[in-house]
Write an enzyme that holds these catalytic residues in place. Structure first.
Site, PDB file in Angstrom:
ATOM      1  N   SER A 149     -29.174   3.479   1.731  1.00  0.00           N
ATOM      2  CA  SER A 149     -28.329   4.383   1.151  1.00  0.00           C
ATOM      3  C   SER A 149     -29.022   5.698   1.043  1.00  0.00           C
ATOM      4  O   SER A 149     -29.075   6.293   2.288  1.00  0.00           O
ATOM      5  CB  SER A 149     -28.158   3.843  -0.491  1.00  0.00           C
ATOM      6  OG  SER A 149     -27.242   4.365  -1.134  1.00  0.00           O
ATOM      7  N   ASP A 217     -17.840  -1.797   1.338  1.00  0.00           N
ATOM      8  CA  ASP A 217     -18.408  -0.773   0.402  1.00  0.00           C
ATOM      9  C   ASP A 217     -17.633   0.326  -0.058  1.00  0.00           C
ATOM     10  O   ASP A 217     -16.886   1.112   0.411  1.00  0.00           O
ATOM     11  CB  ASP A 217     -19.584  -0.038   1.529  1.00  0.00           C
ATOM     12  CG  ASP A 217     -20.641   0.711   0.747  1.00  0.00           C
ATOM     13  OD1 ASP A 217     -20.371   1.168  -0.424  1.00  0.00           O
ATOM     14  OD2 ASP A 217     -21.782   0.680   1.208  1.00  0.00           O
ATOM     15  N   HIS A 246     -21.866  -2.362  -1.313  1.00  0.00           N
ATOM     16  CA  HIS A 246     -22.886  -1.482  -1.117  1.00  0.00           C
ATOM     17  C   HIS A 246     -24.118  -2.238  -1.770  1.00  0.00           C
ATOM     18  O   HIS A 246     -25.227  -1.984  -1.218  1.00  0.00           O
ATOM     19  CB  HIS A 246     -22.679  -0.186  -1.813  1.00  0.00           C
ATOM     20  CG  HIS A 246     -23.665   0.864  -1.735  1.00  0.00           C
ATOM     21  ND1 HIS A 246     -23.727   1.704  -0.587  1.00  0.00           N
ATOM     22  CD2 HIS A 246     -24.728   1.638  -2.525  1.00  0.00           C
ATOM     23  CE1 HIS A 246     -24.773   2.618  -0.467  1.00  0.00           C
ATOM     24  NE2 HIS A 246     -25.533   2.210  -1.645  1.00  0.00           N
TER      25      HIS A 246
END
Length: 287
Positions: A149, A217, A246
């Protein structure tokens, strides 16, 4: 969640005051968790070390050795933005075990036990301190950078400036924080306020790059990962995980692919085939 969705229609973004746009990106980028959540577990670690950034901030890190003496390769791991190093310890132990590698994971300034304040500049200073530490123990050709991320931001910045490192792993990478929060139009309007502009750096990374992303996501849409993959100079086969978002990427699937990538870099695909045959399937740790 890693980045909170801002329910604003793209045309209205142009009318936002620039300080407000910058505050929106920064707030979404660094939702620092309560320090006590992971500090207790981190302080109990025998592999805890402390580093000093170029700005003078003291940050913790862990050097997880595979087995009793470690291995001759290491992954430098950069975590997501809504978690801290202490919270990631079970996953990091699993990463070391499955991927047969040492793992060196550091903390960002302003997170957990670290000094300083969270910012793009300080995140990059943190990974630089970690990299300098590792160079005392490993040659650059044995170091692979892995970011998840927002952690893909410092990871790509490091890899762009140090083409000598062995490889890069990017899990759920945003094209930039601004694009993840405000969309492409909003990030264009507030270009100078945007942070971690991965889309500008990925094409400058020379080493092999593995991209992994969930197709559902909603925080950092899969299209971000696809764009990063397509912009790579030296991409390997990506991992697109169907029906995952995610924060629920399957550990076994992702870490098997990382192990395969590391072994391919070392010319050890035969070792991977033996390992996967004996891999248990009950080793999940929540991402």
């Amino acid at each position: 969640p890693e980045f909170e969705k801002l329910h604003v229609a793209p045309p209205s973004v142009a009318h936002w005051p620039r300080p407000l746009m910058g505050a929106a990106v920064t707030s979404a980028a660094f939702p620092v968790p309560a320090k006590e959540r992971g500090s207790e577990a981190l302080l109990k670690r025998h592999d805890l070390v402390y580093l000093r950034t170029a700005g003078g901030d003291k940050i913790p890190a862990v050097h997880i050795k595979r087995g009793t003496v470690g291995t001759d390769r290491v992954v430098i791991y950069s975590h997501g933005n809504a978690e801290d190093l202490g919270q990631r310890l079970p996953y990091l132990d699993l990463l070391s075990k499955i991927c047969a590698t040492d793992v060196f994971a550091y903390e960002y300034c302003g997170y957990g036990l670290s000094e300083g304040k969270p910012s793009e500049e300080n995140c990059i200073s943190s990974i630089d301190a970690a990299y300098e530490y590792l160079l005392q123990l490993f040659p650059p050709s044995r170091i692979v950078a892995f970011g998840r991320s927002i952690g893909t931001g410092p990871t790509l910045d490091l890899a762009m400036r140090h083409p000598e490192i062995r490889g890069v792993v990017l899990q759920s990478p945003p094209e930039s924080c601004g694009r993840a929060v405000l969309g492409n139009f909003g990030s264009w309007v507030g270009y100078h306020l945007d942070i971690f502009r991965n889309y500008e750096k990925i094409g400058l990374v020379e080493c092999p790059v593995l991209v992994m992303h969930g197709t559902l996501d909603e925080i950092v849409p899969w299209e971000h990962g696809l764009a990063i993959y397509e912009a790579c100079q030296n991409a390997v086969e990506p991992l697109w995980v169907e029906d995952r978002g995610h924060n629920n990427m399957p550990n076994e699937v992702c870490l098997r692919r990382v192990r395969e990538f590391l072994d391919e870099l070392d010319g050890l695909s035969w070792g991977w085939n033996i390992f996967v045959t004996n891999l248990a399937t009950d080793i999940s740790v929540n991402l």
